[in-house]
Design an enzyme around this catalytic site. Structure first.
Site, PDB file in Angstrom:
ATOM      1  CE  LYS A 112      47.358  -7.882  72.027  1.00  0.00           C
ATOM      2  NZ  LYS A 112      48.600  -7.186  71.400  1.00  0.00           N
ATOM      3  N   GLY A 173      56.153  -6.512  65.401  1.00  0.00           N
ATOM      4  CA  GLY A 173      57.118  -5.474  64.723  1.00  0.00           C
ATOM      5  C   GLY A 173      57.736  -5.786  63.705  1.00  0.00           C
ATOM      6  CB  ALA A 200      51.484  -8.971  66.028  1.00  0.00           C
ATOM      7  N   GLY A 201      52.548  -7.522  63.168  1.00  0.00           N
ATOM      8  CA  GLY A 201      53.287  -8.022  61.788  1.00  0.00           C
ATOM      9  C   GLY A 201      52.564  -7.076  60.802  1.00  0.00           C
ATOM     10  CG  ASN A 222      52.151   0.276  69.329  1.00  0.00           C
ATOM     11  OD1 ASN A 222      52.448  -0.209  70.473  1.00  0.00           O
ATOM     12  ND2 ASN A 222      52.327   1.381  69.029  1.00  0.00           N
ATOM     13  CB  THR A 223      55.944  -1.340  65.680  1.00  0.00           C
ATOM     14  OG1 THR A 223      55.740  -2.381  66.795  1.00  0.00           O
ATOM     15  CG2 THR A 223      57.244  -1.226  65.029  1.00  0.00           C
TER      16      THR A 223
END
Length: 276
Positions: A112, A173, A200-201, A222-223
């Protein structure tokens, strides 16, 4: 149009499978391994998500020692594919070097690719990203590039040889969800044969569902899971969101309309009136 090796867009039978560089997976959800309160919670969240691919940071996981050994024991128990990333790299040279170290450590050509331009937004350096991707693909890597929703960048990554492109929904995040749905929709339309992952986001299961409804092949999280009050329950919720969004996309979503359309036709409906 194709999104994976078994499904034909626009008609015919569809499946839940998705293809990454010739490898087929049942889950359309990828999950990160950072930020969890404990390794055990991380393992439980990954299991609850149903994900078959996890991302790991070379800089964090290659430190060795008892902590590193425990981490890898948990990953092996999960029986998942590992996608190393170049998180934290801010130059082409740094990203390429990190990718080569990751290939030796993890024994996979997958990477990645992240080349970060801005410390506040963590926005990708798209010029450096394309350059690094070109170098790594020529060296035999199978690159998963993290980029913005800019179509021109995605086209250059594909020209460089990327078979997967990973545009963000919003900054890492931020939990803002998809901030430019039109751009992501355009990218999907223009790259029908490329595996596209929203990365992401995403902050809520509904955000993941929206990405899947746009026709994207997978999401990476993830976050939003790791920092939830109950990461395991949140992972399960995201799994359901991904499944719902994908099912809706395959079923054929109704397009928006400017005017109302009655669900019950008026023509032919019997009516009565009072007779004096």
């Amino acid at each position: 149009m194709r999104g994976d090796d078994n499904r034909v867009w626009g008609g015919g039978m569809s499946t839940s499978k998705v293809d990454f560089y010739g490898k087929t997976f049942n889950s359309r959800m990828m999950i990160g391994t950072a930020l969890y309160s404990s390794p055990a919670i991380m393992q439980q969240a990954i299991q609850a998500s149903g994900a078959q691919i996890v991302t790991v940071s070379l800089r964090r996981e290659s430190a060795g020692g008892k902590t590193g050994d425990a981490f890898w024991s948990l990953i092996r128990e999960l029986n998942v594919s590992v996608l190393p990333n170049t998180a934290g790299c801010r130059s082409v040279r740094d990203a390429v070097t990190t990718a080569k170290l990751a290939r030796e450590l993890f024994g996979t050509p997958w990477i990645k690719l992240e080349v970060i331009a801005d410390n506040d937004t963590l926005q990708p350096d798209v010029v450096g990203l394309v350059e690094a991707a070109s170098i790594l693909i020529k060296d035999g890597f199978e690159v998963f590039p993290y980029c913005t929703e800019d179509l021109s960048v995605a086209l250059r990554l594909v020209d460089a040889g990327c078979k997967v492109v990973m545009p963000w929904a919003a900054p890492i995040g931020s939990a803002r969800g998809i901030v430019n749905a039109d751009a992501l929709r355009l990218m999907r339309d223009r790259l029908p044969d490329i595996t596209l992952v929203v990365d992401a986001g995403l902050g809520a299961p509904s955000h993941a569902a929206e990405a899947m409804e746009l026709g994207y092949d997978a999401v990476l999280l993830n976050t939003a899971i790791a920092k939830a009050a109950d990461p395991v329950a949140m992972a399960r919720a995201f799994r359901l969101g991904v499944e719902a969004g994908r099912t809706a996309f395959e079923a054929g979503l109704m397009g928006p309309r400017d005017f109302a359309s009655p669900s019950t036709p008026v023509i032919g409906t019997p009516f009565w009136h009072a007779v004096s």
